[in-house]
Structures are given as structure tokens and as C-alpha cells.
Design a protein around this motif. Structure first.
Motif: not given
Length: 717
Positions: A540-542, A556, A681-683, A685-686
Motif C-alpha cells: 500500500d506504500g505506507a 490498493l 490507485k497506486r501506492p 512507495y513500492s
């Protein structure tokens, strides 16, 4: 014939800097290394007890604690130790390899080793004296960086004298100590014009051994050569008086050991050019020329046996190449050795070298932080990961047959494409009598990349389309497995249109989840290895720092969710399955990749929009495919992350591409991804990293190779 092992342990000096393979490998930091090595079943190990490491300064206390612990462990596990005292080194800083301070100093150190470990019965005081003398005294690569015959011979004499004095000192403590003397098993081939130079080099290759055996006197063919180059009669007489005949002659044969010299400079690159006072010539690996056939270890070991009639051993068997070629090389050398043994030649062992791999040999140990090549173990994760060679070594150590589908077909050194210089010999059709790899995804980028690289690596495969087998049809999958009898299936099929997946959810889940489940169930049933691919979009890039395999997934978008479900189905139904997660990839063989799109757009003078807030780790397809194949052959399983090291935003990536190609950077339009209005939707940060170490090169390195491969530089605006 026994199976020995060895650690690449060179400590060489360049200028005032010492390079240490053991430090690079961090062997002393891992107490479990020897446990993994002992499990191989080897009977002896060439183990470093190196002078430069233990006594870097003169008359200082030697701390044996770590080394004692390791040596005792080996002793307790019934592994015979062959202690190496100098490995391609010129000694600590306080000695000079050009004079007696070196030989006397090593003898003093050797006695301390013998006193500390009186139960060690085998020694290699100096590894490969001839090679070290060439690199230090003839080629100027290592300290003292000399490039003349006098320095070369003087260094060789000092190394041989050091061997004599070291063994004398050791035997005052342990009279039964044996000398296992190692040297490169080389030979020089030449054109007719240069036969005189080859004759000199082929006589010179035995010089160190002849000295130890007391064979050098006024009747020796190189006597006048020695005198003319500054060696005194007294220096030669030392070896007649103090013979030190090896108990075992250890020879190290590499594919580069046989050389070819040719005066026809035009067909060879400039870095191969050299010469003598009479002629200029190129010096290349004989295996790369169409003008000569290599003799190989069988013929060259026979020469050594006939000359000395001393028990032999192959003391380094290693090849820097792909995994299957490493296995083919070990298999080839083992078969050559077995043939010699069957003919009654006293061949004691072959030594599987570079158990922990090696660093920097592609630059001949002349630069720090050298590139790593794995061996029986891959240490890039900070632990010892067994490669396919480990199972092979264990079988050979037990005198058991070892089979693997990748062994069929022979090594590259036996193929027509071994030739880089001269006319290519006639290509022989590969004779594959083994199980294939089935590659699913004939029309896709990744499937075709696997087919191309498997062809290059001479891995037997069949590339199949959806018409050949539909992964949504279990009956078809089972039929193709029964018909083709594959040892592995590589699944490169998939629903890849991330935004379309939001509206075509059923199709996406069928291909990325149900299809993977079908393959997993049938691969498990028929004991076929499965390799399939997932994505960085499972996150999710968090996190905002690189994701590893242990991180929790939280996709996501529908595409990412379908990939997560696919991973779960594979691991549930085929625990030995291998899943590779990768990121945005680019490759040289088709137009359907991000880098190609950027260049085409900017070259046409059109604007290119790139998100400035989405950070990824772009992945070069050849690196991804080659490493995936190595892991497949190693029988790895579970989830692995593979991406070229470095992370950057898409806008930074586009800018880097433009700079590489000298294109108009003002055409690059950067925006937050929300303003680009994508359906999925994209993260933000991946970036991918791996708990298994950095297995792929840097992104800059990959981009450089991409541009070389695609020849974009010829099209720069």
C-alpha cells in the motif's frame, strides 16, 4: 578420489592498500559458516591461516583465538586442514617480496603456526607462486608493481625459498608435516611465428616446481635465462642443496589457464595487445580462439604426472558464470579427473573452490569493492544460502551419482559460441536428452525474454502459447505435463493492464489467481517445479522504506489483490513453488516497456507526463530473468523480491533516461499521480528490497547495458 573444499582467501596488496577476500566475505563474523561447510561431507579443506591477517606488524602478539576456534571445529568434524599461509600475497608491510626479508619472515611465522596448531599435518605455505610472481613482477598489477623479467624471477625465487624455509621450520615442530604445493595448470598456445615465446612460457610454467624438486642446474633449459636476468648461481644452488619435494602437487585449472598468442593484432581488442622485444602480439584465452583447441585438465595433468610422478590434486575448481555452467564445469572436471584415476594416475582429490564465492576477480583484484560471484554458497544475505552446487558436492563427496536436467548439453567451452576471435566453427545441434522447462506466455515480454536467455544459456525449454495450454483449463495443464515431462514450469502469463483490471475484475482474477492455483495443484501432483511472478503493487506504500518479503501485503487496486490471491494459492497448493515479486520492468528486446516509451516520445518532440510522487525500483528484464533462473535451478521456494538496487520516482527515472540520451528535459511534465487521473490507485512507495540480499546490479549499471544492447546511442537527437 576425495572431494576437498576451499575458501577464496586472497590478501593482495595494491599500492598501500590490502584487499582481503575474507574481510569482503565477512567469514569471521559468521560462526555458522563452518557448520554449513561441514555438512557438505568434504574430507579436507584448504583453510587460510594467513600471514598478513595474523601478523600485519612485525614482532607483535598473534591472536589465534578466532582461528583456533574454527580450526578446532573442523578437526572435531574430521575435516583435514590444509593450512594456507600466503595466498597471492606479498607479505605484511614490513617485508619485501624481492629479498630475503620475505622468505625468512614467512619461515618465522610458519613456525608460530605449527607451534599453535601442532596437529595440522598439511600446509600450503604459498599459493600459486608462479601466478603471484606474474601479477606482482611481470604485469605490475599487484605490489610491488614491477614489469620486468628480473622482478618476476626474483619474486618467484623468493616464494619458492619461502616455501622451503617454511616447511623446514614447520617440521622442527611437526616432523610429519606434508607440503601440498599449489600452482596454476596453464599452457600457452601460439602461431608458428610466436612458437619461441610459447616455448619459453611453457618451460617457465614448471620453474617453481623444478626449483622445489632440485631440478634446476646448469643443464636446465632455463638456466641461461635465469642467469641473463640477474639470478646468481648461488641462488639457484640453494634449491639443489635444500630440495623440498611436494607431497602433493596441487594444480588449479581455470578456463582461462590456457592462453593463445597471435601476431595478427587487428582481430583482437587493444587491451589484449602486448609483446616482447621481437614481436607484438595479442594474448587471449585459448578457448576464445578458432585457431586452437584447449587441452583441458586431463591432458595437462597427464603432462604433470609424467614430469614429476608425484601424487596430484586439483586444488581449485571454480567458474564464474551462470549456475548451470558452474555445475557443468564441476561435472566436466570431475569426469576428467575420474578418467585419470581410472588409468592409474595418483589423483588424490578435486577441490571445490570458492565455497563462499569471490569478490573482484573480474578486475583481477585491482579495485576495492569488487563484484561478487557466488560459489557453493551465496552469502549476499549475510548468511550462507546453499546453491545447487551444494547438493552436487554432497553427492560427489559420498561417491554418488548426481543428476540434474541442466547438466545435459555440455558447457559453453565446448560449444561453437565459445569463439570470440576468428571464424566460428560449425554449430552442432544441441543434443538434449533431458526434461525441458515449459515457459508459458509465448506472446508476452517476459516469456520471450525467458526463451531468449534460456537459448543463450543452453537450457532446454519449450515456449508455449495459450493455444498450446490454457492455464484456466486444468485438463490441458495435466495433459501437457504428462506429454512433455517437464522438470519446471515458468508461468509468465497474467492480466497486466492495471487500470483495465478495475473494470475487468473477473478476467483479472481468473488469470492471476485461478490460473496460478491450477498450475500449483498440478505441479505439486507431478513434482514439477513452478516459477511464477507477482508485483510490487501488493503493497500500500505506507511504509516509505523498501519492502521485503516479510512485510504485510495490503493492495490498493484489483490487480494487486489478484496477485496476492495468486501468491496465496501457489503457496497453499505447491509449497515448493517459487514466486518472484518485481517492479516496473524494462528490457532491450521489445517496445513494450517504460524506457522505450520515454525515449520514443521525447525523440518525437512530444511531452511526457510522469508522476513525481510515486517511488519505485525499476527492474531490468535480463537481470530479472537470469537471477530467476539461478534461483529456480537452486530449488529455492517461497516469495522473493528481485529489483535492481536504487529507488526513484517515475519523474526522476524519466529525467535519468533523458540525461543518458541527451534528450530535451523540458518536455518532461511532472505531476502528482492524483492529477493524472488513472483508474487504479497506486501506492506512492513500492520499492522492493530482499532479506536474501541484493541479487541484481544497480539501476545505473542496468541502464548502461540497456542502452548498449538497444543501440539507442546511435539514434540520439
Amino acid at each position: 578420489m576425495e572431494i576437498w573444499g576451499g575458501l577464496e582467501c586472497t590478501i593482495n596488496r595494491v599500492g598501500n592498500q590490502y584487499f582481503s577476500q575474507l574481510d569482503d566475505a565477512r567469514h569471521d563474523d559468521r560462526p555458522t559458516d563452518l557448520e554449513a561447510i561441514a555438512a557438505l561431507g568434504i574430507s579436507s579443506i584448504r583453510y587460510p591461516v594467513l600471514w598478513e591477517k595474523h601478523q600485519p606488524k612485525q614482532n607483535t602478539f598473534i591472536d589465534w583465538s578466532k582461528t583456533r576456534e574454527k580450526l578446532l571445529y573442523l578437526k572435531e568434524h574430521n575435516i583435514e586442514i590444509i593450512a594456507g599461509l600466503v595466498h597471492h600475497g606479498s607479505g605484511p608491510v614490513h617485508v619485501d617480496i624481492l629479498n630475503d626479508s620475505f622468505s625468512i619472515g614467512l619461515a618465522e611465522y610458519a613456525k608460530e603456526v605449527a607451534k599453535a596448531f601442532p596437529w595440522i599435518n598439511h600446509y600450503t605455505p604459498i599459493n600459486e607462486p608462479l601466478t603471484t610472481a606474474r601479477f606482482c613482477g611481470l604485469y605490475g598489477l599487484w605490489w610491488p608493481h614491477e614489469s620486468n623479467d628480473y622482478s618476476f624471477i626474483k619474486i618467484l625465487f623468493q616464494e619458492c625459498k619461502a616455501t622451503v624455509l617454511a616447511m623446514q621450520a614447520i617440521r622442527t615442530v611437526n616432523p610429519n608435516a606434508k607440503l601440498v604445493h599449489t600452482e596454476d595448470l596453464g599452457k600457452t598456445h601460439a602461431t608458428a611465428l610466436l612458437s619461441y615465446q610459447a616455448d619459453l612460457e611453457n618451460k617457465r610454467r614448471w620453474l617453481g616446481l623444478d626449483l622445489l624438486c632440485g631440478k634446476v642446474n646448469q643443464h636446465h633449459p632455463l638456466y641461461n635465462y635465469l642467469i641473463e636476468n640477474g639470478i646468481t648461481a648461488a641462488e639457484i644452488a640453494f634449491f639443489e642443496k635444500h630440495t623440498c619435494v611436494p607431497d602433493v602437487l596441487g594444480f588449479n585449472y581455470y578456463i582461462t589457464s590456457e592462453r593463445f598468442i597471435d601476431e595478427d593484432l587487428d582481430i583482437y581488442p587493444k587491451h589484449t595487445h602486448g609483446g616482447n622485444s621481437k614481436h607484438q602480439y595479442a594474448d587471449i584465452e585459448a578457448v576464445r580462439s578458432s585457431k586452437v583447441n584447449i587441452l583441458g585438465p586431463y591432458q595437462l595433468l597427464k603432462e604433470a604426472w609424467r614430469r614429476y610422478e608425484i601424487p596430484l590434486a586439483l586444488t581449485e575448481v571454480h567458474l564464474h558464470c551462470t549456475r548451470e555452467e558452474q555445475m557443468r564445469w564441476l561435472n566436466y572436471v570431475h569426469q576428467e579427473a575420474q578418467q585419470l584415476e581410472n588409468e592409474g594416475i595418483a589423483l588424490k582429490a578435486i577441490t571445490v573452490w570458492a565455497l563462499l564465492g569471490a569478490f573482484g576477480w573480474d578486475k583481477l583484484l585491482t579495485q576495492p569493492n569488487g563484484n561478487y560471484e557466488s560459489g557453493v554458497f551465496d552469502i549476499r544475505a549475510g548468511i550462507l544460502r546453499k546453491t545447487a552446487l551444494a547438493a552436487m558436492v554432497k553427492a560427489l563427496a559420498k561417491n554418488q551419482d548426481f543428476t540434474h536436467p541442466v547438466l545435459c548439453g555440455g558447457g559453453w567451452w565446448e560449444k561453437h559460441y565459445r569463439v570470440l576471435y576468428g571464424e566460428l566453427p560449425e554449430e552442432l545441434a544441441s543434443n538434449f536428452d533431458c526434461k525441458p522447462i515449459l515457459i508459458l506466455g509465448k506472446t508476452g515480454t517476459l516469456g520471450n525474454a525467458f526463451a531468449k536467455i534460456c537459448t543463450k544459456r543452453d537450457l532446454y525449454f519449450k515456449l508455449l502459447s495459450r493455444a498450446d495450454v490454457d492455464i484456466l483449463n486444468p485438463v490441458q495443464i495435466e495433459q501437457i505435463i504428462i506429454k512433455e515431462q517437464p522438470w519446471a514450469i515458468i508461468n509468465t502469463t497474467g492480466f497486466v493492464r492495471v487500470d483495465d483490471a478495475e473494470e475487468q475484475q473477473e478476467d483479472c482474477y481468473k488469470t492471476n489467481t485461478v490460473g496460478c492455483k491450477n498450475l500449483a495443484i498440478l505441479c505439486e501432483k507431478y513434482r514439477v517445479k513452478l516459477l511464477t511472478f507477482s508485483s510490487d503493487l501488493v503493497f500500500d506504500g505506507a511504509k516509505n522504506h523498501p519492502y521485503t518479503e516479510d512485510d504485510e501485503v495490503n493492495p490498493l487496486n484489483i490487480y494487486g489483490k489478484s496477485k496476492v490471491r495468486g501468491e496465496e494459492e501457489v503457496l497453499k497448493h505447491h509449497p515448493n513453488g517459487l514466486i518472484i515479486r518485481s517492479s516496473t520492468f524494462f528490457g532491450p528486446w521489445d517496445e513494450y516497456n517504460y524506457v522505450h516509451q520515454v525515449i520514443n516520445c521525447l525523440k518525437a518532440g512530444l511531452p511526457f507526463i510522469a508522476p513525481n510522487d510515486v517511488v519505485v525500483s525499476p527492474t531490468y528484464v535480463p537481470d530479472l530473468v537470469n537471477t530467476s533462473l539461478d534461483l529456480l535451478i537452486d530449488n529455492e521456494s517461497g516469495i522473493w523480491h528481485l529489483a535492481n538496487t536504487e529507488s526513484l520516482s517515475f519523474s526522476e527515472f524519466v529525467l535519468l533516461i533523458a540525461k543518458h540520451q541527451g534528450l530535451d528535459e523540458s518536455l518532461i511534465i511532472t505531476k502528482p499521480i492524483q492529477e493524472i487521473n488513472l483508474k487504479a490507485k497506486r501506492p506512492l512507495y513500492s520499492v522492493l528490497a530482499s532479506k536474501n540480499g541484493s541479487l541484481l546490479p544497480t539501476l545505473n549499471n542496468a541502464l548502461k547495458r540497456y542502452f548498449e544492447e538497444t543501440k539507442w546511442q546511435d539514434l540520439v537527437v
